[in-house]
Design a protein around this motif. Structure first.
Motif, PDB file in Angstrom:
ATOM      1  N   ASN A   1       0.862  -1.183   0.000  1.00  0.00           N
ATOM      2  CA  ASN A   1       0.000   0.000   0.000  1.00  0.00           C
ATOM      3  C   ASN A   1       0.897   1.231   0.000  1.00  0.00           C
ATOM      4  O   ASN A   1       2.032   1.173   0.517  1.00  0.00           O
TER       5      ASN A   1
ATOM      6  N   ASP B   1       5.394   5.181   3.522  1.00  0.00           N
ATOM      7  CA  ASP B   1       5.582   6.148   4.618  1.00  0.00           C
ATOM      8  C   ASP B   1       6.397   5.503   5.736  1.00  0.00           C
ATOM      9  O   ASP B   1       7.258   6.138   6.335  1.00  0.00           O
TER      10      ASP B   1
ATOM     11  N   GLY C   1      -7.099   9.872  -8.417  1.00  0.00           N
ATOM     12  CA  GLY C   1      -6.150   8.791  -8.115  1.00  0.00           C
ATOM     13  C   GLY C   1      -6.803   7.447  -8.405  1.00  0.00           C
ATOM     14  O   GLY C   1      -6.558   6.449  -7.712  1.00  0.00           O
TER      15      GLY C   1
ATOM     16  N   GLY D   1      -4.161   1.703  -5.933  1.00  0.00           N
ATOM     17  CA  GLY D   1      -4.740   0.636  -5.101  1.00  0.00           C
ATOM     18  C   GLY D   1      -6.149   0.950  -4.645  1.00  0.00           C
ATOM     19  O   GLY D   1      -7.097   0.192  -4.916  1.00  0.00           O
TER      20      GLY D   1
ATOM     21  N   SER E   1      -3.115   9.362 -14.347  1.00  0.00           N
ATOM     22  CA  SER E   1      -2.176   9.724 -15.408  1.00  0.00           C
ATOM     23  C   SER E   1      -2.476   8.944 -16.694  1.00  0.00           C
ATOM     24  O   SER E   1      -3.163   7.913 -16.662  1.00  0.00           O
TER      25      SER E   1
ATOM     26  N   GLU F   1      -1.237   6.763 -18.867  1.00  0.00           N
ATOM     27  CA  GLU F   1      -1.146   5.326 -19.178  1.00  0.00           C
ATOM     28  C   GLU F   1      -2.115   4.465 -18.375  1.00  0.00           C
ATOM     29  O   GLU F   1      -2.307   3.286 -18.694  1.00  0.00           O
ATOM     30  N   LYS F   2      -2.781   5.045 -17.370  1.00  0.00           N
ATOM     31  CA  LYS F   2      -3.704   4.246 -16.550  1.00  0.00           C
ATOM     32  C   LYS F   2      -5.166   4.382 -16.987  1.00  0.00           C
ATOM     33  O   LYS F   2      -6.027   3.665 -16.493  1.00  0.00           O
TER      34      LYS F   2
ATOM     35  N   VAL G   1      -7.793  10.332  -3.329  1.00  0.00           N
ATOM     36  CA  VAL G   1      -6.744   9.487  -2.755  1.00  0.00           C
ATOM     37  C   VAL G   1      -5.445  10.270  -2.604  1.00  0.00           C
ATOM     38  O   VAL G   1      -4.603   9.933  -1.782  1.00  0.00           O
TER      39      VAL G   1
ATOM     40  N   VAL H   1      -8.798  10.652   1.317  1.00  0.00           N
ATOM     41  CA  VAL H   1      -8.234   9.375   1.778  1.00  0.00           C
ATOM     42  C   VAL H   1      -6.778   9.546   2.191  1.00  0.00           C
ATOM     43  O   VAL H   1      -6.343   9.056   3.228  1.00  0.00           O
TER      44      VAL H   1
ATOM     45  N   VAL I   1     -11.322  10.537   5.485  1.00  0.00           N
ATOM     46  CA  VAL I   1     -11.907   9.208   5.681  1.00  0.00           C
ATOM     47  C   VAL I   1     -11.311   8.637   6.974  1.00  0.00           C
ATOM     48  O   VAL I   1     -10.106   8.390   7.045  1.00  0.00           O
TER      49      VAL I   1
ATOM     50  N   TRP J   1     -10.822   5.798   8.850  1.00  0.00           N
ATOM     51  CA  TRP J   1     -10.831   4.418   8.410  1.00  0.00           C
ATOM     52  C   TRP J   1     -11.021   3.460   9.588  1.00  0.00           C
ATOM     53  O   TRP J   1     -10.435   3.650  10.651  1.00  0.00           O
TER      54      TRP J   1
ATOM     55  N   GLY K   1       5.485   5.115  -9.185  1.00  0.00           N
ATOM     56  CA  GLY K   1       4.096   5.500  -9.447  1.00  0.00           C
ATOM     57  C   GLY K   1       3.509   4.940 -10.732  1.00  0.00           C
ATOM     58  O   GLY K   1       2.412   5.309 -11.113  1.00  0.00           O
TER      59      GLY K   1
ATOM     60  N   HIS L   1       2.590   1.838 -11.268  1.00  0.00           N
ATOM     61  CA  HIS L   1       1.738   0.660 -11.046  1.00  0.00           C
ATOM     62  C   HIS L   1       0.267   0.974 -11.323  1.00  0.00           C
ATOM     63  O   HIS L   1      -0.189   2.089 -11.083  1.00  0.00           O
TER      64      HIS L   1
HETATM   65  N1  LIG Z   1      -7.575   7.855   5.682  1.00  0.00           N
HETATM   66  C1  LIG Z   1      -7.042   6.810   6.243  1.00  0.00           C
HETATM   67  O1  LIG Z   1      -7.458   6.395   7.312  1.00  0.00           O
HETATM   68  C2  LIG Z   1      -5.909   6.078   5.560  1.00  0.00           C
HETATM   69  C3  LIG Z   1      -5.478   4.822   6.013  1.00  0.00           C
HETATM   70  C4  LIG Z   1      -4.456   4.162   5.332  1.00  0.00           C
HETATM   71  C5  LIG Z   1      -3.887   4.746   4.204  1.00  0.00           C
HETATM   72  N2  LIG Z   1      -4.297   5.984   3.818  1.00  0.00           N
HETATM   73  C6  LIG Z   1      -3.735   6.660   2.628  1.00  0.00           C
HETATM   74  O2  LIG Z   1      -4.465   6.204   1.525  1.00  0.00           O
HETATM   75  C7  LIG Z   1      -3.692   6.417   0.353  1.00  0.00           C
HETATM   76  C8  LIG Z   1      -3.786   5.146  -0.467  1.00  0.00           C
HETATM   77  O3  LIG Z   1      -3.183   5.297  -1.674  1.00  0.00           O
HETATM   78  P1  LIG Z   1      -3.068   4.103  -2.710  1.00  0.00           P
HETATM   79  O4  LIG Z   1      -2.502   2.905  -2.016  1.00  0.00           O
HETATM   80  O5  LIG Z   1      -4.304   3.957  -3.502  1.00  0.00           O
HETATM   81  O6  LIG Z   1      -1.911   4.776  -3.599  1.00  0.00           O
HETATM   82  P2  LIG Z   1      -1.471   4.456  -5.065  1.00  0.00           P
HETATM   83  O7  LIG Z   1      -1.690   3.017  -5.369  1.00  0.00           O
HETATM   84  O8  LIG Z   1      -0.098   5.012  -5.192  1.00  0.00           O
HETATM   85  O9  LIG Z   1      -2.475   5.297  -5.959  1.00  0.00           O
HETATM   86  C9  LIG Z   1      -2.415   6.692  -6.122  1.00  0.00           C
HETATM   87  C10 LIG Z   1      -2.795   7.017  -7.555  1.00  0.00           C
HETATM   88  O10 LIG Z   1      -2.906   8.435  -7.681  1.00  0.00           O
HETATM   89  C11 LIG Z   1      -2.285   8.840  -8.898  1.00  0.00           C
HETATM   90  N3  LIG Z   1      -1.902  10.248  -8.771  1.00  0.00           N
HETATM   91  C12 LIG Z   1      -0.727  10.773  -8.336  1.00  0.00           C
HETATM   92  N4  LIG Z   1      -0.779  12.116  -8.387  1.00  0.00           N
HETATM   93  C13 LIG Z   1      -2.003  12.448  -8.855  1.00  0.00           C
HETATM   94  C14 LIG Z   1      -2.667  13.684  -9.111  1.00  0.00           C
HETATM   95  N5  LIG Z   1      -2.058  14.860  -8.895  1.00  0.00           N
HETATM   96  N6  LIG Z   1      -3.932  13.656  -9.570  1.00  0.00           N
HETATM   97  C15 LIG Z   1      -4.563  12.470  -9.790  1.00  0.00           C
HETATM   98  N7  LIG Z   1      -3.986  11.261  -9.589  1.00  0.00           N
HETATM   99  C16 LIG Z   1      -2.729  11.253  -9.097  1.00  0.00           C
HETATM  100  C17 LIG Z   1      -1.122   7.888  -9.051  1.00  0.00           C
HETATM  101  O11 LIG Z   1      -0.737   7.799 -10.414  1.00  0.00           O
HETATM  102  P3  LIG Z   1       0.635   8.396 -11.000  1.00  0.00           P
HETATM  103  O12 LIG Z   1       1.697   8.057 -10.017  1.00  0.00           O
HETATM  104  O13 LIG Z   1       0.781   7.714 -12.336  1.00  0.00           O
HETATM  105  O14 LIG Z   1       0.434   9.852 -11.115  1.00  0.00           O
HETATM  106  C18 LIG Z   1      -1.746   6.578  -8.563  1.00  0.00           C
HETATM  107  O15 LIG Z   1      -2.352   5.876  -9.630  1.00  0.00           O
HETATM  108  C19 LIG Z   1      -2.264   6.741   0.812  1.00  0.00           C
HETATM  109  O16 LIG Z   1      -2.031   8.135   0.688  1.00  0.00           O
HETATM  110  C20 LIG Z   1      -2.303   6.353   2.285  1.00  0.00           C
HETATM  111  O17 LIG Z   1      -1.406   7.096   3.076  1.00  0.00           O
HETATM  112  C21 LIG Z   1      -5.303   6.633   4.444  1.00  0.00           C
END
Ligand SMILES: NC(=O)c1ccc[n+]([C@@H]2O[C@H](COP(=O)([O-])OP(=O)(O)OC[C@H]3O[C@@H](n4cnc5c(N)ncnc54)[C@H](OP(=O)(O)O)[C@@H]3O)[C@@H](O)[C@H]2O)c1
Length: 327
Positions: A40, A45, A155, A159, A180, A182-183, A216, A238, A264, A266, A309, A311
């Motif tokens: 994740n 972090d 986003g 994930g 982005s 390619e996604k 996200v 998120v 959120v 969680w 990034g 994936h």
């Molecule tokens: N709220 C809570 O309680 C809680 C709990 C656990 C985790 N979290 C957080 O939840 C998040 C989960 O992220 P994840 O695992 O889904 O991350 P991820 O798999 O890295 O997905 C993030 C997506 O956002 C895209 N992105 C990056 N910059 C962007 C922009 N400016 N505009 C639009 N899209 C953009 C990325 O694509 P590119 O890289 O190609 O740009 C990527 O596809 C993390 O930040 C984590 O810290 C929150």
């Protein structure tokens, strides 16, 4: 047993495949043989030692074996364990009970565990606990997504986003996915009605307004979100830059009383939600998007790919004892 050990914060190079003691379950714990784990964004972090995680370990990681999401088989149980027995297949988010996903075995209290459906592979099950729960709770709780609403997922290709697009469609929303270039084909293929390439277009300046934005990455200012939301629209944050998130949360309501902006909050491993997600999976209504699977010895490589990034959806570690050889 073999495990990926992290003794200091830093880049993926600090991770080492090592031989460590196999853990023994306490009375309320089960010993799980881990078959698959998923990465994740939050795991990064903990690896990098970003400010929030240093509360638990100022100079070095509090937990030496990182990783939250696992699916595996119960191998032994403590004497007070009532609901699980050896042979049960489970999945769980370990971020609330000591981490330790990137290892052949881990001990887990029985309370957060959920039974894995036989129709899921271990790899599929390992994608669900954190990402799918965040997507579901982010869309449904507080925001109370409704059929026919215009929902934007910022986003959408990562994930959380790939689950959020699918879940928002199941709730009957009209979904726009932002990510982005390619996604975007993949985001469309999992149900998004519209897609926006954030490298080419700013969704807050298109003139479109949304009833609900699940963000996200929280990449925009409060006034941008205000412009992109309908008069009674809701922003659910998120993850992303903590400064932006707190600004939107505290100043958002001052700027606009009717538009709600909230984090959120969680609830990991909520049983009803894991059962609900399992039912959706069994009915073929949600499909985990798995970009790549890596063996345990290549966790550092998986982190590098995550950090770049590129994936799409989730990255999975497949833990096969026979293949976890030292190089
Ligand atoms: N709220 C809570 O309680 C809680 C709990 C656990 C985790 N979290 C957080 O939840 C998040 C989960 O992220 P994840 O695992 O889904 O991350 P991820 O798999 O890295 O997905 C993030 C997506 O956002 C895209 N992105 C990056 N910059 C962007 C922009 N400016 N505009 C639009 N899209 C953009 C990325 O694509 P590119 O890289 O190609 O740009 C990527 O596809 C993390 O930040 C984590 O810290 C929150």
């Amino acid at each position: 047993m073999k495990a990926i050990v992290c003794t200091k914060y830093g880049p993926p190079d600090v991770l080492q495949l090592k031989e460590v003691d196999k853990p023994t379950p306490k009375d309320n714990e089960v010993l799980v043989k881990v078959h698959a784990a998923s990465l994740n964004a939050a795991d990064l972090d903990y690896l990098r030692g970003r400010p929030m995680v240093r509360i638990g370990g100022l100079r070095k990681p509090r937990y030496k074996i990182l990783g939250s999401d696992i699916a595996g088989r119960v191998e032994a149980v403590g004497r007070n364990v009532k609901q699980f027995q050896p042979g049960d297949d489970i999945f769980v988010d370990l971020s609330v009970c000591g981490f330790g996903a990137f290892a052949e075995y881990v001990c887990v209290p029985e309370k957060p565990l959920a039974l894995k459906s036989a129709s899921m592979t271990f790899e599929e099950a390992a994608t669900l606990p954190q990402a799918a729960i965040l997507a579901l709770q982010g869309l449904r709780d507080k925001s109370q997504i409704q059929p026919g609403q215009k929902v934007l997922i910022n986003g959408a290709g990562g994930g959380v986003g790939t689950f959020a697009v699918q879940i928002a469609k199941l709730f009957g929303a009209e979904v726009t996915g932002v990510d982005s270039t390619e996604k975007l084909d993949m985001v469309r293929s999992i149900g998004a009605d519209q897609v926006i390439d954030y490298t080419q277009e700013d969704f807050t300046k298109s003139g479109q307004r949304y009833d609900l934005i699940l963000d996200v990455v929280v990449s925009r200012s409060i006034s941008d979100y205000k412009r992109a939301l309908n008069p009674k629209g809701v922003l659910r944050m998120v993850g992303g830059s903590m400064a932006r998130v707190f600004k939107a949360m505290f100043l958002g309501s001052l700027i606009s009383r009717s538009k709600k902006m909230s984090i959120v909050m969680w609830k990991p491993n909520k049983k009803e939600d894991l059962v609900f997600l399992t039912e959706l999976f069994e009915a073929g209504k949600i499909v985990p998007i798995i970009d790549r699977c890596y063996p345990l010895g290549e966790v550092a490589e998986a982190f590098r790919y995550l950090e770049e990034g590129h994936h799409q959806g989730k990255l999975v570690i497949t833990i096969d004892s026979k293949k976890n050889e030292f190089p």
